[in-house]
Design an enzyme around this catalytic site. Structure first.
Site, PDB file in Angstrom:
ATOM      1  CE  LYS A 124      -3.837   1.600   2.905  1.00 45.08           C
ATOM      2  NZ  LYS A 124      -4.817   1.214   3.999  1.00 45.08           N
ATOM      3  CB  SER A 133      -7.985   3.026   3.456  1.00 45.23           C
ATOM      4  OG  SER A 133      -7.070   2.467   4.371  1.00 45.23           O
ATOM      5  CB  SER A 176      -8.312   0.034   6.265  1.00 50.68           C
ATOM      6  OG  SER A 176      -8.873   1.147   6.202  1.00 50.68           O
TER       7      SER A 176
END
Length: 543
Positions: free
Chosen positions: A126, A207, A231
């Site tokens: 990420k 996310s 997330s």
């Protein structure tokens, strides 16, 4: 938005112009038009579809593949499926050194040295995880478009030491979905919008949206996401993946752009429980930069695959947190089937086994996150490279206002503004809120529920069929589980339970602190019996 800002000849202003143009082009079309145009995926070689870490290792050992050929295959899939084809837009930046790293791993293998199960295995991480290489770490924000970290995050260093090939970074909900209450998950100013590979006009959840979509679409073998509340597990559920949100302190937070130190953690996202367990063992470890990880010396494990047991549910007492059901009929049907299967696997079901404090610490969770975000992001920015002009949260707010067209075309930054008004972490309101959160989520929450019913774990739907992406109004999350485990800092695993309307639905297993071995055992037993994961079909819409 891969390497435009790495070339040296592209200055900051030109980068912002390119970013604005790219976002405008990508998002000017209605989502329906994007989905219709993308409904037929570009043809790609199927060799890497659904392949596991063990299969890749066997292929390299036999000479069928090399680390370089595997990396090239995934990069080809990224070009075909992520950038063209259905254009799911999961990868925000390709690592220009990926093939060189893969070749180095091949040379080590030829010399008789294999570092372990991740030797030569492609992984994506990420874009809020620092890497000391040619890639940037931006949290999806143009304010950090030139944030070239001087040091790897602990997570990135562990991957490199294990011989993994970091293929690139994944798009995310900007600032890990902590900028606005009206945000659209999967959208960032730098990266644009990530699509769900199952149904393209549906949300990828956040996310860790890009990691979820990338691994579901087989753009890498495994991925790393981060979670403050939901997330890792929500995008895993939405993309038919196994996601592990570990106990706070099992994995170091050093070098990860923060939201809240009392809840932040990274975690594995993979297509199988075994692959997620392999990755978890690599990421675990004590780190001098994050003192909380001292607990992992005695409570963590370097190999979680030893807990994989197809008969692991036999004799277990599993509670059903019934309060998280009832928001979607199709989800309830899948959960009913899952519970019946768990019974046939030898578990005792305790139903209901509700968490009495559910919903009683939502406001104080918000307080804690805002206090800790202000303190944490100011500390992170203060140590950022000189090229990063924003040095405080106040600077970020100003940057977003000055670049409103690029950064705030769909939603604002009221969470940033509210957080900026918060005081220091010595303030009584913060300390009281944190104490309440821990009491309500731990002592009077998960711990109390498990003790009362003598449980080994609790189950709930992670989420239902994911909502239609709506850039105008933002997310409309319908229901599911994550908060109690997130606030408590306790482990939580989601595993595919099936499809509803062509969309994945995840089943959550959660429990007390450091219960990863048991949760992995239970999740693996369920996975092996259910065999619920199906590869995405890149449908334009449901029906």
């Amino acid at each position: 938005m891969a390497n435009e800002n790495d070339a040296g000849g592209v200055n900051r202003r030109h980068f912002l112009e390119l970013a604005a143009l790219g976002s405008a082009v990508a998002l000017a079309k209605p989502l329906s038009a994007v989905a219709q145009a993308a409904s037929a995926p570009v043809s790609v070689k199927p060799e890497l579809e659904e392949v596991t870490i063990s299969e890749l290792q066997d292929g390299m050992k036999s000479g069928r593949w090399t680390a370089r050929s595997i990396a090239e295959g995934y990069l080809s899939r990224i070009d075909a499926l992520d950038k063209r084809g259905p254009a799911i837009n999961a990868i925000i930046e390709i690592n220009p050194d990926a093939l060189a790293i893969a070749e180095a791993m091949d040379n080590e293998r030829k010399a008789g040295h294999v570092r372990g199960p991740l030797h030569g295995i492609p992984v994506v991480i990420k874009d809020n995880i620092d890497t000391a290489d040619k890639m940037k770490t931006s949290a999806g924000s143009l304010a950090l478009a030139e944030n070239a970290a001087a040091r790897d995050a602990f997570v990135a260093s562990r991957l490199r030491e294990a011989g993994a090939v970091i293929l690139g970074k994944t798009n995310l909900s900007e600032w890990a979905n902590f900028r606005s209450t009206h945000s659209t998950s999967g959208w960032s100013g730098r990266g644009g919008l990530t699509l769900n590979p199952y149904v393209l006009n549906r949300n990828a959840c956040g996310s860790s949206s890009g990691t979820g979509s990338a691994i579901a679409a087989n753009l890498a073998a495994i991925g790393v996401g981060t979670e403050t509340d939901g997330s890792v597990v929500c995008p895993s559920s939405a993309s038919g993946l196994v996601g592990i949100k570990p106990t706070l302190g099992l994995i170091s937070r050093a070098g990860i752009i923060p939201i809240a130190h009392s809840q932040d953690t990274s975690g594995p996202m993979a297509r199988t429980v075994r692959d997620a367990a392999i990755l978890l063992g690599i990421l675990t470890g004590a780190d001098e930069r994050d003192p909380i990880t001292v607990s992992s010396r005695t409570k963590g494990h370097s190999d979680y695959t030893r807990f994989l047991d197809a008969e692991g549910l036999k004799g277990a007492r599993i509670g059903v947190a019934r309060q998280y059901f009832g928001f979607n009929d199709a989800t309830d049907k899948l959960m009913k089937d899952a519970i019946a299967l768990i019974k046939t696997l030898g578990a005792t079901i305790v139903d209901p086994a509700n968490i009495a404090t559910n919903g009683k610490f939502d406001a104080t969770e918000n307080d804690v996150l805002q206090f800790e975000f202000k303190a944490g992001i100011n500390k992170y920015l203060a140590n950022a490279p000189a090229a990063v002009k924003s040095r405080t949260l106040a600077d970020l707010i100003k940057f977003n206002e000055e670049h409103r067209a690029e950064e705030m075309p769909y939603f604002g930054q009221e969470i940033f503004e509210q957080s900026e008004k918060r005081g220091p972490l010595t303030e009584k309101k913060y300390l009281d809120a944190l104490a309440k959160n821990h009491r309500m989520s731990r002592t009077e929450g998960i711990d109390a529920t498990m003790t009362k019913h003598k449980l080994d774990a609790i189950i709930a739907p992670t989420g239902g069929p994911v909502w239609t992406t709506d850039l105008v109004n933002g997310d409309h999350f319908t229901g599911g589980y994550s908060t109690a485990s997130a606030v408590a800092g306790y482990p939580h695993i989601t595993v595919p339970a099936g499809l509803a309307f062509g969309l994945p639905v995840g089943l959550s297993f959660f429990g007390g602190a450091w219960s990863e071995p048991s949760l992995i055992k239970f999740a693996y037993a369920f996975e092996q019996a259910a065999k619920a994961r199906q590869r995405p079909k890149f449908l334009a819409t449901t029906g």
